[in-house]
Design an enzyme around this catalytic site. Structure first.
Site, PDB file in Angstrom:
ATOM      1  CD  GLU A 257      -2.500   1.150   2.787  1.00 48.94           C
ATOM      2  OE1 GLU A 257      -3.418   1.974   2.965  1.00 48.94           O
ATOM      3  OE2 GLU A 257      -2.159   0.311   3.650  1.00 48.94           O
ATOM      4  CE  LYS A 312      -8.302   1.043   3.209  1.00 52.37           C
ATOM      5  NZ  LYS A 312      -7.181   1.369   4.102  1.00 52.37           N
ATOM      6  CB  CYS A 360      -4.544  -1.699   4.600  1.00 57.46           C
ATOM      7  SG  CYS A 360      -3.743  -1.765   6.227  1.00 57.46           S
TER       8      CYS A 360
END
Length: 440
Positions: A257, A312, A360
């Protein structure tokens, strides 16, 4: 000589109060040990020992038994308080990078209080069985969208199936072991039957990535990651790793990330260089992306000169978005640039395989697993260096991977890269280890 033996008498009442099972102190100590037993898997995982794996779920079961025996409001509150702290104390570490280090101890206490209150609410259910059901249902209560208190992780180690069936059986064993109105022989029979119901018998076979891959783990500290002077150095290392992977004959390389800690879509020279290299190897990397009105935490996929960008959706509360009292937090505490949300489910195809993208926090979201066979996850765990955060993240992924028969390819800045597949049967793991020892 007489005074030598009697000089400790003034402390005797305090000592007796300390060991008195009805004292508040004793109840708090009992709650602390209950919380430790319910957290044993986190700290056993630092040793990776098969004996610890075997006993771990039984220690967790006894932690539930101690909770049921601690039949007071204070007992339930403090069990939740200590569980919250032992599981999630590391959340406060992120404050250091917002120049709010002085809030760390206050945050740790607040985390404990939130989970203490949730456990306390369960106490007010009238019967012990209902209280235990309430504790189990806490897995489905997510303060501010944070859903890492999932009891399913207790079944990742040991003989039980890492599924909801396995964890329900563990809760039922705890209840029947605690129950006083069943004879010993009936109790033993019920527990043995429950163990047989909850045990893992089958080894699931998940899909695997049919490309020769390389997962890159980086170790850039969070306080260095976004410093302007470091961006070029870190970017050069990415290109070095890509060229090395090409020399090794790899077909896909995956970076963590925000490996590029800037808006990659606003850096045309980098984009072109990555496009050119992607004709020799598929490149998957995390980076920022921006539009005139939005800021995204993104995954970029470069494949044969083409680019796909996935943003995300599940954002970290108080890290990537402020879920409540935005004006207050921005004025007095967290003056951060909030990220915007992308699509809930981001999927793409590599070599005719459907891949789910997870950044994540998303890698611990159950919804993603319901629609996935292979997940490529990228994380930055440097926010929580020197903590148990990455261990708990790993357990959550292992639970969902087994429950939904998914393979996960996880690359990280910090700790730790992993290829996660459905749970191995413990007995087979033990046999395999013994065979290796005999061969050695």
């Amino acid at each position: 000589m007489k005074s030598k033996y009697f000089r400790f008498l003034p402390f005797l009442p305090l000592f007796l109060k300390f060991i008195n099972s009805n004292s508040t102190t004793f109840k708090i100590i009992k709650a602390f040990f209950s919380a430790l037993l319910l957290s044993n898997f986190i700290y056993f995982s630092f040793f990776e020992n098969l004996f610890f794996e075997f006993i771990s779920p039984f220690l967790s079961i006894y932690g539930l038994v101690l909770l049921l025996r601690n039949k007071t409001k204070i007992g339930y509150f403090y069990t939740g308080f200590f569980v919250g702290i032992v599981w999630f104390w590391w959340i406060s570490l992120s404050s250091i990078y917002f120049d709010l280090a002085y809030l760390v101890p206050l945050e740790v206490i607040l985390i404990g209080i939130i989970y203490g209150i949730l456990f306390l609410i369960c106490f007010f259910l009238k019967y012990d069985f209902l209280r235990l059901c309430g504790i189990f249902l806490l897995s489905f209560i997510h303060p501010f969208g944070f859903d890492w208190l999932n009891w399913g992780v207790l079944s990742v180690y040991g003989i039980f199936d890492a599924s909801y069936q396995g964890i329900i059986v563990m809760f039922l064993i705890a209840y029947f072991y605690y129950e006083k109105y069943i004879s010993r022989y009936y109790k033993i029979a019920i527990i043995l039957i429950l163990i047989l119901i909850g045990a893992q018998y089958n080894q699931k076979q998940s899909q695997t990535l049919n490309l020769d891959y390389k997962l890159i783990q980086t170790n850039i500290s969070q306080d260095q990651k976004f410093i302007q002077e470091n961006l070029q150095t870190h970017s050069k290392d990415i290109f070095y790793q890509i060229n090395q992977a090409i020399k090794e004959g790899k077909e896909v390389i995956v970076f963590p990330e925000t490996a590029f800690a800037f808006a990659l879509n606003k850096a045309p020279s980098y984009l072109q260089a990555l496009k050119d290299l992607s004709k020799q190897i598929i490149i998957i990397t995390g980076a920022i992306s921006t539009t005139p009105n939005h800021l995204y935490n993104s995954t970029y996929i470069f494949d044969n000169g083409n680019i796909q960008v996935f943003n995300k959706h599940y954002l970290v509360p108080f890290g990537e978005e402020i879920p409540i009292f935005k004006n207050f937090f921005k004025k007095y505490l967290l003056n951060i640039d909030e990220f915007s949300k992308g699509k809930e489910l981001n999927q793409y195809t590599l070599n005719n395989q459907l891949i789910t993208n997870a950044i994540c926090f998303e890698a611990t979201k159950e919804k993603l697993y319901k629609h996935s066979k292979i997940i490529i996850a990228i994380s930055n765990n440097a926010w929580f260096n020197f903590s148990s955060e990455y261990k708990l993240q790993n357990f959550l992924m292992r639970f969902y991977a087994n429950n939904y028969n998914v393979s996960i390819y996880h690359t990280v800045n910090g700790k730790e890269n992993a290829v996660i597949k459905p749970k191995e049967i413990l007995i087979l793991k033990i046999k395999e280890k013994l065979l290796k020892q005999n061969e050695a």
